[in-house]
Design an enzyme around this catalytic site. Sequence first.
Site, PDB file in Angstrom:
ATOM      1  N   ASP A 108      35.667  50.663  44.187  1.00 58.53           N
ATOM      2  CA  ASP A 108      36.156  51.502  43.105  1.00 58.53           C
ATOM      3  C   ASP A 108      36.106  52.963  43.531  1.00 58.53           C
ATOM      4  O   ASP A 108      35.120  53.405  44.124  1.00 58.53           O
ATOM      5  CB  ASP A 108      35.287  51.311  41.864  1.00 58.53           C
ATOM      6  CG  ASP A 108      36.016  50.611  40.738  1.00 58.53           C
ATOM      7  OD1 ASP A 108      36.832  51.279  40.088  1.00 58.53           O
ATOM      8  OD2 ASP A 108      35.775  49.407  40.532  1.00 58.53           O
ATOM      9  N   ASP A 215      40.130  54.391  39.746  1.00 57.73           N
ATOM     10  CA  ASP A 215      39.767  54.467  38.333  1.00 57.73           C
ATOM     11  C   ASP A 215      40.462  55.646  37.651  1.00 57.73           C
ATOM     12  O   ASP A 215      40.551  56.734  38.218  1.00 57.73           O
ATOM     13  CB  ASP A 215      38.241  54.618  38.240  1.00 57.73           C
ATOM     14  CG  ASP A 215      37.714  54.596  36.830  1.00 57.73           C
ATOM     15  OD1 ASP A 215      37.825  53.548  36.185  1.00 57.73           O
ATOM     16  OD2 ASP A 215      37.173  55.623  36.380  1.00 57.73           O
ATOM     17  N   GLU A 274      44.388  52.471  38.026  1.00 58.95           N
ATOM     18  CA  GLU A 274      44.211  52.146  36.619  1.00 58.95           C
ATOM     19  C   GLU A 274      45.055  53.137  35.819  1.00 58.95           C
ATOM     20  O   GLU A 274      44.713  54.303  35.699  1.00 58.95           O
ATOM     21  CB  GLU A 274      42.737  52.259  36.228  1.00 58.95           C
ATOM     22  CG  GLU A 274      42.492  51.899  34.773  1.00 58.95           C
ATOM     23  CD  GLU A 274      41.078  52.226  34.310  1.00 58.95           C
ATOM     24  OE1 GLU A 274      40.590  51.547  33.397  1.00 58.95           O
ATOM     25  OE2 GLU A 274      40.470  53.169  34.871  1.00 58.95           O
ATOM     26  N   HIS A 351      36.705  43.894  33.881  1.00 56.58           N
ATOM     27  CA  HIS A 351      35.376  44.219  33.363  1.00 56.58           C
ATOM     28  C   HIS A 351      35.390  44.964  32.042  1.00 56.58           C
ATOM     29  O   HIS A 351      34.332  45.224  31.466  1.00 56.58           O
ATOM     30  CB  HIS A 351      34.627  45.066  34.400  1.00 56.58           C
ATOM     31  CG  HIS A 351      35.301  46.391  34.653  1.00 56.58           C
ATOM     32  ND1 HIS A 351      36.514  46.496  35.287  1.00 56.58           N
ATOM     33  CD2 HIS A 351      34.933  47.657  34.329  1.00 56.58           C
ATOM     34  CE1 HIS A 351      36.872  47.770  35.352  1.00 56.58           C
ATOM     35  NE2 HIS A 351      35.927  48.497  34.772  1.00 56.58           N
ATOM     36  N   ASP A 352      36.564  45.321  31.555  1.00 50.80           N
ATOM     37  CA  ASP A 352      36.668  46.144  30.349  1.00 50.80           C
ATOM     38  C   ASP A 352      37.221  45.383  29.148  1.00 50.80           C
ATOM     39  O   ASP A 352      37.583  46.008  28.147  1.00 50.80           O
ATOM     40  CB  ASP A 352      37.577  47.350  30.610  1.00 50.80           C
ATOM     41  CG  ASP A 352      36.869  48.470  31.357  1.00 50.80           C
ATOM     42  OD1 ASP A 352      35.628  48.532  31.291  1.00 50.80           O
ATOM     43  OD2 ASP A 352      37.558  49.278  32.010  1.00 50.80           O
TER      44      ASP A 352
END
Length: 593
Positions: A108, A215, A274, A351-352
Amino acid sequence: MSPHAILKKALTSTWWKDATIYQVYPASFKDSNGDGWGDIPGLISKIDYLHDLGVDVVWLSPMFESPQRDMGYDISDYEKVYAPYGTVEDVDRLIAACRERGMKLILDLVVNHTSDEHAWFKESRSSKDNPKRDWYFWRPARYDEDGNRLPPTNYRSYFGGGTWTWDETTQEYYLHLYAPEQPDLNWENPDTRRAIYDSAMRFWLDRGVDGFRVDTVNKYSKHVDFPDAPITDANHYIQPAADLFCNGPRIHEFVQEMNEQVLDHYDAPVTVGELSNTPDPTHVLRYVSAAAKQLNMVFQFDMIRLGNGKGLNDKYNYVPWRLSEMKSIITKWQKFIEGTDGWTTAFIENHDNGRAVSRFASDLPAYRTVSAKMLAIMTATMTGTLFLYQGQEIGMINAPKSWPITSYKDIEGLGYYAEAQRLALANNDPAHVAKIMNGIQIMGRDHSRLPMQWDAGPHAGFSDDPAAAPWMRVHDAYKEINVAQQLDDPDSVLVFYTRVLRLRKEYRELFIHGSFELLDPEDEDTFVFVKECVERKEKAVVALNFTDGTRGFKCRGVVGQGMKLLLSNYADGMAEGGEEVLRPYEGRIYISE
């Protein structure tokens, strides 16, 4: 260079298109030392499991030094590893373990913000004349007509509350789009960008990582005059303001520079951004066009935001969705790259978000296995690079609705719940808390962060020490849903995923690279689409039933002469009614003979 050499180089530089990428959330994957936290040695111990599944690339979510206010997305040192996860040398061993098996590793890249405990921010807040003062956004207060101090703007943060925090030391506010402990970096400052490139990127690329999930990539450029957001909710001072801090005026310049200064100097690293709040495909293509040299692909979140309430304020006020909405979204992002030099992604978990089986199909015991397999068929036949999230391959589901809010850990979910309590009290509306809790039970980020379910032993085999309690509660159903139980079961979700990933590679030109055509867009029960590779004269029809009843599917003339059944998630043949009838949550792939 010969035409053959040019083609070989092109295929090598786009290795990520055909890859299956598996996201590991380090805290919750595998604990090797009994401290209750997953760690990198634990991940290394499961590399053969991932290889056997058919994974090509491991994406490791943040494992950097961090106070863990937001589970590692608040980084205090890009060049160190959070001690419970291991060491930098453990990452080196992970890279080696992946390479020994022909796999790759990406990390990340979290560089919109740092932790407030990062050395850069500590210097920045120490005085107004510190050389790093301008590495973050500092602004003076403003005052209302009664002399009350107000923040510089009225923006709402992603985690609730405002985006500005008052700092007593220098008597100014600093900007944070997320938690107050996550101050935003100022990309307008070239010194800041150079430090990011050295510390967060080159340090790890030099060690051999193969790229980054980037990210919050479209938030680097803000409108730095910081105008107030329009008032869309008259009951609050703070207002949604994503248009003022997403896709700002210099964003494409910054992402291009990241490539020119860093990524272009390494051997074909991959980038997947993202990309929130960017609904226009034409704008998304500016990021992913090969000619633009910005990002290889992005995550566009329309699909996994199905059910979210309108805007940031009401995110967890769950709104039931229709299958036609899902089909429209998938069609939009499957087709937007056709005829272009861009690329896309295929994913339904990360993961969100809540677990896909619970959100998009059924997690009832009678249907959860076929539901997970049906969703596997859907995603594995999509054009683009396929991303899986840990536990998706065994059909992990949301936490039970019986769990109280005290079983949840996530900063965002807990923030929304606390806000709901305040609003319910202020507005004499106790039902509002129940609404938000219902949304958290369906869509909350904690569901995906429950410990990985390896076996039916203590704590689901998460730790090598059976007595070690994980950092977060294990799912109640771990004895029925776990890796060990599924490995030798030919009808399991895990074995099915292994098979479907193999078929995806076998028919790569059709499934990974083929064109997409939706049939019957208004049908609210079945999802039927055609994949086609004209050059190879290959065609597939994918038929999916999103209900718990038997349904006919309307594609007579498409499935018929010259088509054969390639795969179904039911092992016992056709339902009564034959090829034109799908059983509950059934999925099929037909392919041209």
